[in-house]
Design a protein around this motif. Structure first.
Motif, mmCIF file in Angstrom:
data_model
loop_
_atom_site.group_PDB
_atom_site.id
_atom_site.type_symbol
_atom_site.label_atom_id
_atom_site.label_comp_id
_atom_site.label_asym_id
_atom_site.label_seq_id
_atom_site.Cartn_x
_atom_site.Cartn_y
_atom_site.Cartn_z
ATOM 1 N N ILE A 216 -12.475 -3.783 7.065
ATOM 2 C CA ILE A 216 -11.096 -3.978 7.529
ATOM 3 C C ILE A 216 -10.846 -5.470 7.737
ATOM 4 N N LYS A 217 -9.824 -5.996 7.084
ATOM 5 C CA LYS A 217 -9.483 -7.421 7.198
ATOM 6 C C LYS A 217 -8.530 -7.623 8.387
ATOM 7 N N ILE A 218 -8.965 -8.428 9.332
ATOM 8 C CA ILE A 218 -8.195 -8.654 10.557
ATOM 9 C C ILE A 218 -7.785 -10.121 10.644
ATOM 10 N N ALA A 219 -6.522 -10.363 10.949
ATOM 11 C CA ALA A 219 -6.012 -11.706 11.227
ATOM 12 C C ALA A 219 -5.490 -11.731 12.660
ATOM 13 N N ILE A 220 -5.363 -12.921 13.223
ATOM 14 C CA ILE A 220 -4.903 -13.064 14.613
ATOM 15 C C ILE A 220 -3.823 -14.137 14.684
ATOM 16 N N LEU A 221 -2.727 -13.812 15.358
ATOM 17 C CA LEU A 221 -1.722 -14.800 15.755
ATOM 18 C C LEU A 221 -1.635 -14.762 17.271
ATOM 19 N N GLY B 27 -2.257 -10.147 3.296
ATOM 20 C CA GLY B 27 -3.443 -9.460 2.805
ATOM 21 C C GLY B 27 -4.269 -8.825 3.902
ATOM 22 N N ALA B 28 -3.938 -9.116 5.160
ATOM 23 C CA ALA B 28 -4.651 -8.500 6.279
ATOM 24 C C ALA B 28 -4.320 -7.014 6.368
ATOM 25 N N ASP B 29 -5.280 -6.234 6.824
ATOM 26 C CA ASP B 29 -5.035 -4.828 7.124
ATOM 27 C C ASP B 29 -4.466 -4.665 8.533
ATOM 28 N N ILE B 30 -4.903 -5.551 9.420
ATOM 29 C CA ILE B 30 -4.459 -5.550 10.810
ATOM 30 C C ILE B 30 -4.185 -6.983 11.232
ATOM 31 N N ILE B 31 -3.063 -7.201 11.908
ATOM 32 C CA ILE B 31 -2.801 -8.496 12.546
ATOM 33 C C ILE B 31 -2.757 -8.254 14.047
ATOM 34 N N ALA B 32 -3.659 -8.883 14.760
ATOM 35 C CA ALA B 32 -3.712 -8.779 16.217
ATOM 36 C C ALA B 32 -2.874 -9.896 16.828
ATOM 37 N N VAL B 33 -2.089 -9.541 17.856
ATOM 38 C CA VAL B 33 -1.240 -10.523 18.538
ATOM 39 C C VAL B 33 -1.483 -10.437 20.043
ATOM 40 N N ILE C 272 6.763 -7.214 6.707
ATOM 41 C CA ILE C 272 6.579 -8.278 5.718
ATOM 42 C C ILE C 272 5.191 -8.240 5.113
ATOM 43 N N ASN C 273 4.185 -8.019 5.949
ATOM 44 C CA ASN C 273 2.802 -8.019 5.476
ATOM 45 C C ASN C 273 2.289 -6.633 5.122
ATOM 46 N N ILE D 294 -1.576 1.705 4.457
ATOM 47 C CA ILE D 294 -1.389 0.353 3.926
ATOM 48 C C ILE D 294 -1.276 0.401 2.409
ATOM 49 N N SER D 295 -2.201 1.101 1.767
ATOM 50 C CA SER D 295 -2.219 1.188 0.302
ATOM 51 C C SER D 295 -0.940 1.824 -0.240
ATOM 52 N N LEU D 296 -0.503 2.911 0.409
ATOM 53 C CA LEU D 296 0.710 3.594 -0.040
ATOM 54 C C LEU D 296 1.931 2.699 0.079
ATOM 55 N N MET D 297 2.049 1.968 1.183
ATOM 56 C CA MET D 297 3.198 1.091 1.378
ATOM 57 C C MET D 297 3.202 -0.033 0.360
ATOM 58 N N ARG D 298 2.044 -0.601 0.095
ATOM 59 C CA ARG D 298 1.962 -1.725 -0.848
ATOM 60 C C ARG D 298 2.190 -1.274 -2.286
ATOM 61 N N ARG D 299 1.852 -0.032 -2.587
ATOM 62 C CA ARG D 299 2.106 0.496 -3.929
ATOM 63 C C ARG D 299 3.565 0.922 -4.070
ATOM 64 N N TYR D 300 4.112 1.538 -3.034
ATOM 65 C CA TYR D 300 5.499 2.014 -3.061
ATOM 66 C C TYR D 300 6.480 0.846 -3.080
ATOM 67 N N MET D 301 6.269 -0.130 -2.203
ATOM 68 C CA MET D 301 7.158 -1.289 -2.114
ATOM 69 C C MET D 301 6.343 -2.514 -2.531
ATOM 70 N N ASP D 302 6.147 -2.648 -3.828
ATOM 71 C CA ASP D 302 5.250 -3.678 -4.366
ATOM 72 C C ASP D 302 5.905 -5.054 -4.286
ATOM 73 N N VAL D 303 5.392 -5.867 -3.374
ATOM 74 C CA VAL D 303 5.874 -7.253 -3.247
ATOM 75 C C VAL D 303 4.749 -8.249 -3.543
ATOM 76 N N GLY D 304 3.660 -7.728 -4.139
ATOM 77 C CA GLY D 304 2.593 -8.622 -4.573
ATOM 78 C C GLY D 304 1.461 -8.812 -3.589
ATOM 79 N N ILE D 305 1.424 -7.999 -2.517
ATOM 80 C CA ILE D 305 0.329 -8.123 -1.543
ATOM 81 C C ILE D 305 -0.825 -7.242 -2.000
ATOM 82 N N GLU D 306 -2.005 -7.822 -2.053
ATOM 83 C CA GLU D 306 -3.197 -7.070 -2.472
ATOM 84 C C GLU D 306 -4.096 -6.796 -1.295
#
Length: 246
Positions: free
Chosen positions: A139-144, A160-166, A188-189, A234-246
């Motif tokens: 699982i790819k995690i980013a933090i803001l 590209g993160a799977d989870i963004i922690a805030v 957005i992500n 995540i995969s379904l959303m990125r495939r359904y609304m393809d904005v180029g996020i892998e």
């Protein structure tokens, strides 16, 4: 840190009041971690253990070492994300840390200080280039960190993160901003956003988990809000609304 074993994870957003008693705050955190499910990914509020206790800054920075040791022990089979104030090389930093299986596997200093609150008078600013992913069980995690949520260039670094922690200490007069920005960040992500704000009087008292579809779940009076993590969402959303996020 990455392992090949597939496990089920639970996302946990904490919300509790930070008091003037640092040890009591730590015990509150440790209890919530202990009560969480195995393989939970837990996000606590910014500076949850001490708050921005500028009048007692020496005590704040001295507390970091023992707190880190305790959280390491509590992080067995769990991932804990929060910020801790530390003194290094003559300066004081607000470090985001990721604890996992008894170790700190990622850390970086807050790169955008909240000047309206005078943070630049007390902290050394971190480097934006240090904002990166940490990988736990694939699982790819980013933090803001709190105020960083307002900078669009930092949103791009989280792509590209799977989870963004805030982890946040967000002013209650701008509570709507916190809700809108965290929900928009997830849309957005196309990922999960786990946001945690303190229950102190000046804060929003909001903890939230937002799905990749933008559905927001809020804590209400719960000290720990839990939502099952589902990679397929995540995969379904990125495939359904393809904005180029892998």
């Amino acid at each position: 840190m990455m392992t090949s074993k597939r496990v089920e994870h639970t996302l946990c957003s904490l919300s509790f009041e930070t008091t003037s008693d640092y040890n009591a705050n730590l015990q509150t955190l440790l209890t919530l971690i202990d009560n969480s499910q195995k393989n939970s990914i837990i996000v606590a509020p910014e500076v949850a253990l001490t708050g921005f206790d500028y009048e007692n800054f020496d005590a704040v920075t001295a507390f970091a070492s023992s707190a880190i040791k305790s959280i390491k022990k509590a992080s067995t089979n769990k991932t804990v994300i929060l910020t801790i104030i530390e003194k290094r090389d003559g300066g004081v930093y607000n470090f985001a840390k990721v604890f996992h299986n008894g170790a700190v596997i990622y850390e970086r200093a807050k790169a955008k200080l909240f000047k309206f609150g005078g943070e630049e008078k007390y902290f050394v600013e971190g480097n934006i280039d240090d904002i990166d992913f940490v990988v736990v069980d694939g699982i790819k995690i980013a933090i803001l960190i709190c105020f960083e949520l307002r900078f669009k260039e930092l949103w791009c670094k989280c792509e590209g993160a799977d989870i963004i922690a805030v982890p946040a200490w967000w002013g209650k007069i701008r509570a709507k901003h916190f809700e809108i920005l965290t929900q928009s960040l997830a849309l957005i992500n196309q990922c999960y956003v786990v946001a945690s704000d303190a229950k102190n009087e000046e804060c929003t008292r909001i903890s939230a988990i937002i799905s990749p579809q933008g559905e927001a779940f809020y804590n209400g009076n719960k000290p720990c809000l839990e939502v099952k993590y589902n990679k397929k969402d995540i995969s379904l959303m990125r495939r359904y609304m393809d904005v180029g996020i892998e």
